[in-house]
Design an enzyme around this catalytic site. Structure first.
Site, PDB file in Angstrom:
ATOM      1  N   HIS A 158      -2.831   8.306  -6.802  1.00  0.00           N
ATOM      2  CA  HIS A 158      -3.000   8.037  -8.228  1.00  0.00           C
ATOM      3  C   HIS A 158      -2.187   9.007  -9.074  1.00  0.00           C
ATOM      4  O   HIS A 158      -2.042   8.818 -10.274  1.00  0.00           O
ATOM      5  CB  HIS A 158      -4.501   8.155  -8.569  1.00  0.00           C
ATOM      6  N   ARG A 208     -13.879   9.426 -22.761  1.00  0.00           N
ATOM      7  CA  ARG A 208     -13.784   8.085 -23.329  1.00  0.00           C
ATOM      8  C   ARG A 208     -14.815   7.120 -22.760  1.00  0.00           C
ATOM      9  O   ARG A 208     -15.454   6.376 -23.487  1.00  0.00           O
ATOM     10  CB  ARG A 208     -12.391   7.493 -23.072  1.00  0.00           C
ATOM     11  N   HIS A 212      -6.335   7.958 -22.782  1.00  0.00           N
ATOM     12  CA  HIS A 212      -6.104   7.992 -21.336  1.00  0.00           C
ATOM     13  C   HIS A 212      -5.665   9.361 -20.834  1.00  0.00           C
ATOM     14  O   HIS A 212      -5.658   9.609 -19.626  1.00  0.00           O
ATOM     15  CB  HIS A 212      -5.036   6.937 -20.991  1.00  0.00           C
TER      16      HIS A 212
END
Length: 718
Positions: free
Chosen positions: A464, A593, A621
């Site tokens: 990732h 978030r 993000h």
């Protein structure tokens, strides 16, 4: 022993009462998304967009999270989560929390948004309300373009219940044979190749002599009112719309797979039709007998069924964002070129950013470069870095990770060109990036055919991390340039997601990324890094050590402070350490978030912890972590949230920010977000959220608007 240490010993910080359920916390996040659709301060088309996002989010939630829970309920029914719930308790709680939210969403669309659309000349009308001229047009359209692609499927002893595709919209039809009076059931799929909303011709789009911006009808209504053409000689008794959601989580036995690419391709073929049904959405008008038949045939229970008043699948409302009505949208935003790059381009009179005679590398040589998307341009910074590396004759090698990228990515094209030009190009394409598997397979095949060394990730781990390494010959020396970021190498999402990244040629970072790529592409297992925090190697231990260092500063009578921004906070060990830090007096501000399993404001446990969530036009993000460190502030950025999957089951990288000005810029970003009173929500200790509002005579502070204004002002700075 200090008072705080005594309290810490008396309280079990891993006790279930101190944790919020992950699945329910996610639903609270989606409630905040829905609120943007309910908030009349949000422009109308943006409200439709957030309505669509709420529905799209739920689709993925059921396809993955609920599907996993249902599977666990079969295999490990007594397993409990950190908050002490069993699987069945979670599934029931999901329904109890979500059903009222879905009802509220649809009621608001029908009673508030739809009339608001009409007031702005956007008419989504019901078929039964069409004029004779409009109806004639729709009937002709049905005959010529819709009818030929429809396939009615009967259900009787010789026709078993049909297999239906994931997320498909269907009509359940009850017909009667005129001579026998026998009733039969049939299913008609609403083909997804058809537009969901059919626009009427301009001459049929006039009301009171005025042309509307748009007038149209939902396609399923056109089909429903013309069913006689599909069942000639039969009497249509009734029809009702329904939609189903299947388990779409890929099940891969990676250890046994001889070829990971082939294994994923085989699983993808099963995803659309093979997964068990996990949710059924039906029109509230559907009779009990028809509802029960669908429940039985699909192997569901009542709590899997969601009754909908009005239109199903509001995800398709996103199409209205294409209407050319800027006054009903957020003000447009064009990302700016980062100041140092803009100065470089202007200095070199470079109007074409693709001029291969000019190099971005000279800018990076001066000092590290921070990029902040979507405020600053991805295409003129990160994308340019890769494009110029591919074209630069002095570049010997390019290595990067691709987790998600767009279908028309210039980055991928540049990598292909670099390989064809004889450079060493190695790309780790993560085939297990959920719902991007097929896209990544296509890119992997294309890259491999052009001579790029393609690696498909590590067994048991998702890759990732967002990293690029460029190796360049400069005279007698080899210099390594790197990009480490928080977002995907995707120019489309770079305009919608807030992310940060650093371009650098620091030798220690280059050496670390070299070691990390050797780990990803070969058999190396590097256990220590000079600067990088890498999961699953050392990241968890380093994060806990950084928190414990703040605790120690407090024990020594100094200030302790942590500010951390991320998407999700789930990991119990890190949460327990944060509780311990709060007990010691460390002031902790968390900007999370989405999912947050930590309970802030609990007496003797988390009194010094505050949690906010920011939901706005851009999806937050970026991951930024700040530690006060007794006045020697340290800031880190990277790809990892504080979740078990990121720390234990993914390859992630986080780097320390060593440039003073960049560190100050990131601290300023965090400071602006903490003062947000427009899009910030404060988490309560029970897991609910309260939206911040300006106090009397206090100006409104939207962190995203402030950052856009600051970025715009940078254009005039010399």
């Amino acid at each position: 022993m200090t008072k705080a240490e005594k309290i810490s010993k008396e309280i079990d910080l891993l006790d279930s009462q101190y944790y919020i359920n992950r699945e329910l916390s996610w639903l609270e996040f989606n409630r905040r998304v829905l609120h943007e659709a309910l908030d009349n301060r949000t422009p109308l088309l943006e409200r439709l967009k957030f309505t669509a996002i709420f529905s799209s989010n739920l689709d993925e939630y059921f396809m993955v999270r609920v599907a996993i829970l249902k599977e666990q309920a079969k295999e490990q029914p007594n397993q409990r989560t950190a908050d002490g719930r069993t699987i069945e308790q979670q599934l029931l709680a999901i329904y109890q929390l979500l059903d009222p939210m879905v009802i509220e969403q649809h009621r608001h669309f029908e009673q508030v948004l739809r009339p608001a659309m009409v007031s702005q000349g956007i008419h989504l009308i019901n078929y039964i309300d069409t004029s004779p001229e409009q109806r004639h047009y729709l009937q002709e359209l049905f005959t010529k373009q819709i009818f030929p692609v429809l396939t009615p499927l009967a259900v009787d002893p010789s026709h078993p219940f049909p297999l239906m595709a994931n997320l498909s919209l269907n009509l359940a039809v009850l017909v009667e044979a005129p001579h026998t009076g026998e009733e039969k059931f049939a299913r008609v799929k609403v083909p997804n190749i058809l537009p969901r909303f059919i626009a009427l011709r301009q001459e049929l789009n006039i009301e009171n002599g005025k042309i509307n911006h748009w007038t149209g009808v939902a396609v399923e209504q056109v089909i429903a009112h013309n069913l006689a053409a599909l069942f000639p000689g039969m009497t249509i008794k009734e029809c009702h719309l329904f939609r189903l959601t299947r388990d779409a989580d890929l099940e891969l036995a990676e250890q046994e797979a001889d070829d990971l690419l082939l294994a994923i391709q085989q699983e993808l073929r099963k995803r659309n039709l093979g997964g068990s049904v996990v949710r059924l959405e039906i029109q509230a008008s559907m009779p009990q007998s028809m509802r029960q038949m669908l429940i039985t045939e699909m192997g569901l229970v009542e709590s899997d069924v969601y009754e909908i008043e009005g239109l199903l699948n509001l995800k398709d409302l996103m199409s209205f964002m294409a209407l050319p009505l800027p006054e009903l949208k957020d003000p447009s935003w064009t990302p700016v070129i980062p100041p140092r790059l803009r100065h470089f381009y202007q200095q070199n009179k470079l109007t074409n950013l693709h001029d291969e005679d000019k190099s971005i590398f000279s800018v990076i040589q001066q000092k590290d470069l921070l990029v902040h998307h979507p405020y600053e341009s991805f295409s003129s910074s990160v994308e340019q870095f890769i494009i110029q590396a591919a074209r630069d004759p002095h570049v010997l090698a390019i290595k990067m990770t691709l987790y998600r990228t767009s279908g028309d990515s210039e980055i991928v094209s540049s990598l292909i060109a670099a390989a064809e030009n004889g450079k060493q190009v190695a790309v780790l394409v993560e085939l297990k990036a959920r719902f991007d598997e097929e896209n990544n397979i296509n890119w992997a095949n294309k890259l491999e055919k052009s001579g790029v060394h393609v690696v498909y990730g590590l067994v048991g781990l998702k890759t990732h991390t967002k990293i690029v390494l460029v190796v360049r010959q400069e005279g007698e020396e080899i210099r390594r340039y790197v990009h480490v970021g928080t977002g995907n190498y995707n120019p489309k999402t770079a305009k919608l997601y807030t992310d940060v990244g650093i371009l650098s040629c620091r030798e220690d970072l280059g050496a670390d990324l070299t070691d990390l790529f050797n780990y990803l592409t070969g058999y190396s297992y590097q256990e220590s890094y000079r600067k990088l925090l890498v999961s699953p190697v050392n990241m968890r231990d380093r994060i806990i050590a950084l928190i414990e260092r703040e605790i120690q500063h407090c024990h020594n009578g100094h200030k302790g402070q942590i500010i951390a921004k991320m998407n999700s906070l789930v990991d119990s060990r890190i949460i327990a350490t944060l509780y311990k830090a709060s007990q010691a007096g460390v002031q902790i501000d968390l900007i999370v978030r989405g999912v947050c399993c930590l309970r802030p404001g609990v007496i003797k446990v988390s009194e010094n912890i505050r949690v906010i969530s920011i939901i706005g036009r851009f999806l937050e993000h970026s991951r930024i972590f700040q530690y006060h460190n007794n006045g020697q502030t340290e800031v880190y950025i990277g790809s990892a949230d504080w979740m078990p999957r990121n720390l234990d089951r993914r390859v992630e990288a986080v780097i320390p920010v060593e440039d003073t000005s960049i560190r100050q810029n990131l601290q300023k970003i965090l400071e602006i977000m903490l003062t947000d009173n427009r899009q910030a929500w404060e988490m309560q200790s029970d897991g609910s959220y309260i939206q911040r509002r300006p106090h009397q005579d206090e100006p409104e502070h939207s962190s995203q608007n402030i950052l856009m204004e600051m970025t715009q002002k940078s254009l005039s700075n010399k």
